[in-house]
Design an enzyme around this catalytic site. Structure first.
Site, PDB file in Angstrom:
ATOM      1  N   ASN A  25       0.878  -1.170   0.000  1.00 21.47           N
ATOM      2  CA  ASN A  25       0.000   0.000   0.000  1.00 21.47           C
ATOM      3  C   ASN A  25       0.912   1.216   0.000  1.00 21.47           C
ATOM      4  O   ASN A  25       1.413   1.640   1.032  1.00 21.47           O
ATOM      5  CB  ASN A  25      -0.903  -0.018   1.233  1.00 21.47           C
ATOM      6  CG  ASN A  25      -1.864   1.172   1.274  1.00 21.47           C
ATOM      7  OD1 ASN A  25      -1.766   2.086   0.459  1.00 21.47           O
ATOM      8  ND2 ASN A  25      -2.775   1.164   2.227  1.00 21.47           N
ATOM      9  N   ARG A 104      -2.561  -2.048  -3.526  1.00 23.18           N
ATOM     10  CA  ARG A 104      -3.730  -1.187  -3.366  1.00 23.18           C
ATOM     11  C   ARG A 104      -3.550   0.010  -4.291  1.00 23.18           C
ATOM     12  O   ARG A 104      -2.544   0.714  -4.241  1.00 23.18           O
ATOM     13  CB  ARG A 104      -3.838  -0.695  -1.929  1.00 23.18           C
ATOM     14  CG  ARG A 104      -5.027   0.249  -1.718  1.00 23.18           C
ATOM     15  CD  ARG A 104      -4.742   1.295  -0.671  1.00 23.18           C
ATOM     16  NE  ARG A 104      -5.876   2.184  -0.478  1.00 23.18           N
ATOM     17  CZ  ARG A 104      -5.766   3.383   0.092  1.00 23.18           C
ATOM     18  NH1 ARG A 104      -4.600   3.810   0.515  1.00 23.18           N
ATOM     19  NH2 ARG A 104      -6.829   4.143   0.248  1.00 23.18           N
ATOM     20  N   HIS A 193     -12.860   3.476  -0.500  1.00 21.94           N
ATOM     21  CA  HIS A 193     -13.015   2.454   0.549  1.00 21.94           C
ATOM     22  C   HIS A 193     -13.762   1.234   0.030  1.00 21.94           C
ATOM     23  O   HIS A 193     -14.341   0.472   0.796  1.00 21.94           O
ATOM     24  CB  HIS A 193     -13.740   3.015   1.782  1.00 21.94           C
ATOM     25  CG  HIS A 193     -12.965   4.065   2.513  1.00 21.94           C
ATOM     26  ND1 HIS A 193     -13.574   5.190   3.053  1.00 21.94           N
ATOM     27  CD2 HIS A 193     -11.641   4.176   2.803  1.00 21.94           C
ATOM     28  CE1 HIS A 193     -12.650   5.938   3.632  1.00 21.94           C
ATOM     29  NE2 HIS A 193     -11.469   5.347   3.499  1.00 21.94           N
ATOM     30  N   ARG A 254      -9.790  16.562   6.448  1.00 23.21           N
ATOM     31  CA  ARG A 254     -10.539  17.027   5.286  1.00 23.21           C
ATOM     32  C   ARG A 254     -11.919  17.509   5.721  1.00 23.21           C
ATOM     33  O   ARG A 254     -12.515  16.976   6.658  1.00 23.21           O
ATOM     34  CB  ARG A 254     -10.698  15.915   4.258  1.00 23.21           C
ATOM     35  CG  ARG A 254      -9.407  15.276   3.818  1.00 23.21           C
ATOM     36  CD  ARG A 254      -9.674  14.074   2.920  1.00 23.21           C
ATOM     37  NE  ARG A 254      -8.689  13.024   3.142  1.00 23.21           N
ATOM     38  CZ  ARG A 254      -8.903  11.748   2.905  1.00 23.21           C
ATOM     39  NH1 ARG A 254     -10.083  11.346   2.444  1.00 23.21           N
ATOM     40  NH2 ARG A 254      -7.957  10.866   3.139  1.00 23.21           N
ATOM     41  N   GLU A 398      -8.702  -4.829   4.714  1.00 25.67           N
ATOM     42  CA  GLU A 398      -8.470  -4.569   3.293  1.00 25.67           C
ATOM     43  C   GLU A 398      -7.285  -5.377   2.765  1.00 25.67           C
ATOM     44  O   GLU A 398      -7.304  -5.839   1.612  1.00 25.67           O
ATOM     45  CB  GLU A 398      -8.221  -3.072   3.088  1.00 25.67           C
ATOM     46  CG  GLU A 398      -9.431  -2.205   3.396  1.00 25.67           C
ATOM     47  CD  GLU A 398      -9.083  -0.735   3.506  1.00 25.67           C
ATOM     48  OE1 GLU A 398      -9.357  -0.001   2.538  1.00 25.67           O
ATOM     49  OE2 GLU A 398      -8.540  -0.325   4.552  1.00 25.67           O
TER      50      GLU A 398
END
Length: 418
Positions: A25, A104, A193, A254, A398
């Site tokens: 990742n 990923r 996601h 964010r 994940e």
């Protein structure tokens, strides 16, 4: 960086009887990695390279409960992967058991609806999506290119955050902008996601003892990045993140969804460029901006418990906006089997879960306080009282999803070559 030959591990792909995958990742300034058994989820090795690009870059290896760290010079993604390769060379049996390298990839645009074996064409299409994810896809490509040098004989697999959402209907993913912006520039809701949502959907089906094809879920993946997804009969039908991971509920740094007029207003009043305002929306807003303390929910909860009024307000805004998003996502679902909390905050903040459910009594969701307090640190469980709908905590994985996809594609490719 040493030469390609020095960086390579000259091994042949493992047989279909083995299922170890090196999952990478690659972020803009980090590289997370794990060797995972796709059948059991066992991780004989994991770790992370952090602060890449800076003088204090380092890589940490975790194996058998022990940690080992080393500084990185040069401070690059390639140097981090070379350090990983060198470390793995000390464990030849583990290297020989690798079936594939799973990557990923954040943004697949409309090109990719599922995981793929990486070839030159798919690699170029990932690069073409970089304008949609300028902080993520270029870093993902660095990881792919470095892994191809280090493991030239192993299949490389890309698993996309956006793929799960590619079945959304057009009325859910189109923005009310001039249509040519979608047609010519690809401006639409993509969602993220997705790999987490796929894993959690399968786990929810198992835990609720229902087929995924008959499940209606709202999955709240809550971490530094946060999104909610409506899953109808096992498929994504709407989600809160959009063209980028900026839209939606409150994130760590964010802003989530705001009036777009705020951007021009702030640029004019503060005499800042749109790039400067964009940086504020991405890096200085959310939990951090609201609280003035941190983007870490644990820090804010601790301050709130000690009477910090701004921290208390921040948590209320966070939970309120989560609940609003749940209400909106009920529109495409009509019926809800379960609201599922996952991700770092979703799995560990009993306070956020409780406050969110306080707003959702109209859906028949009533908190089971004792169960809610017990579902932390990786423990799954139902946290609502008996009713038509249920609230659950289901830890995501994940990396395991990426490993499973990688093994499936690698084995299929070996079968075609046989």
């Amino acid at each position: 960086m040493t030469s390609t030959n020095d960086a390579s591990i000259n091994s042949t792909p493992a047989s279909s009887a083995t299922s170890y995958v090196l999952v990478l990742n690659c972020g803009s300034s980090s590289l997370k990695f794990a060797v995972i058994d796709a059948s059991t989820g066992e991780q004989p090795l994991s770790g992370m390279a952090e602060r890449l690009g800076s003088d204090d870059a380092e890589i940490v290896f975790k194996q058998n409960g022990a940690k080992q760290s080393q500084a990185l010079t040069p401070h690059t993604h390639k140097a981090a992967l070379q350090a990983l390769v060198t470390y793995l060379q000390g464990y030849p049996a583990l290297v020989q058991s690798l079936t594939a390298i799973g990557h990923r990839v954040v943004h697949g645009g409309e090109h990719f609806r599922e995981a793929i074996l990486i070839d030159s064409l798919s690699q170029q299409r990932i690069a073409d999506c970089s304008n949609l994810a300028p902080l993520h896809n270029p870093a993902n490509l660095l990881g792919i290119e470095a892994a191809q040098e280090a493991f030239p004989q192993l299949p490389q697999v890309a698993v996309f955050d956006t793929a799960f959402h590619q079945e959304m209907p057009d009325y859910a993913y189109l923005y009310p902008l001039p249509y040519e912006y979608y047609r010519d520039l690809g401006v639409r809701r993509y969602g993220f996601h997705g790999t987490s949502c796929r894993y959690v959907t399968a786990e929810a089906a198992r835990l609720l003892n229902k087929p995924a094809a008959g499940l209606n879920l709202i999955i709240a993946h809550l971490g530094n990045g946060a999104s909610l997804t409506a899953v109808k009969n096992g498929h994504s039908v709407d989600t809160t993140m959009g063209l980028t991971p900026l839209e939606g509920v409150v994130h760590g740094t964010r802003c989530g969804s705001i009036d777009p007029g705020i951007i021009a207003y702030l640029a004019h009043r503060l005499n800042k460029s749109t790039d400067e305002i964009d940086a504020i929306l991405w890096k200085k807003s959310g939990l951090l901006g609201l609280s003035g303390l941190s983007n870490d929910c644990r820090t804010i909860e601790e301050a709130a418990a000690n009477g910090h009024e701004q921290a208390q307000l921040t948590l209320e805004i966070y939970a309120y906006r989560l609940a609003k998003a749940v209400g909106e996502l009920m529109i495409p679902l009509g019926r809800l089997d379960a609201l599922v909390f996952t991700g770092g905050i979703g799995e560990n903040s009993s306070l956020i879960r409780a406050r969110t459910l306080d707003w959702l009594g109209f859906l028949g969701l009533q908190l089971d306080s004792e169960a809610n307090e017990q579902c932390i640190r990786g423990k799954a469980g139902k946290i609502s009282q008996h009713g038509h709908a249920a609230a659950w905590v289901i830890p995501t994985n994940e990396e395991l999803m990426i490993a499973r996809d990688s093994v499936a594609l690698a084995v299929a490719a070996q079968g075609e070559q046989a």
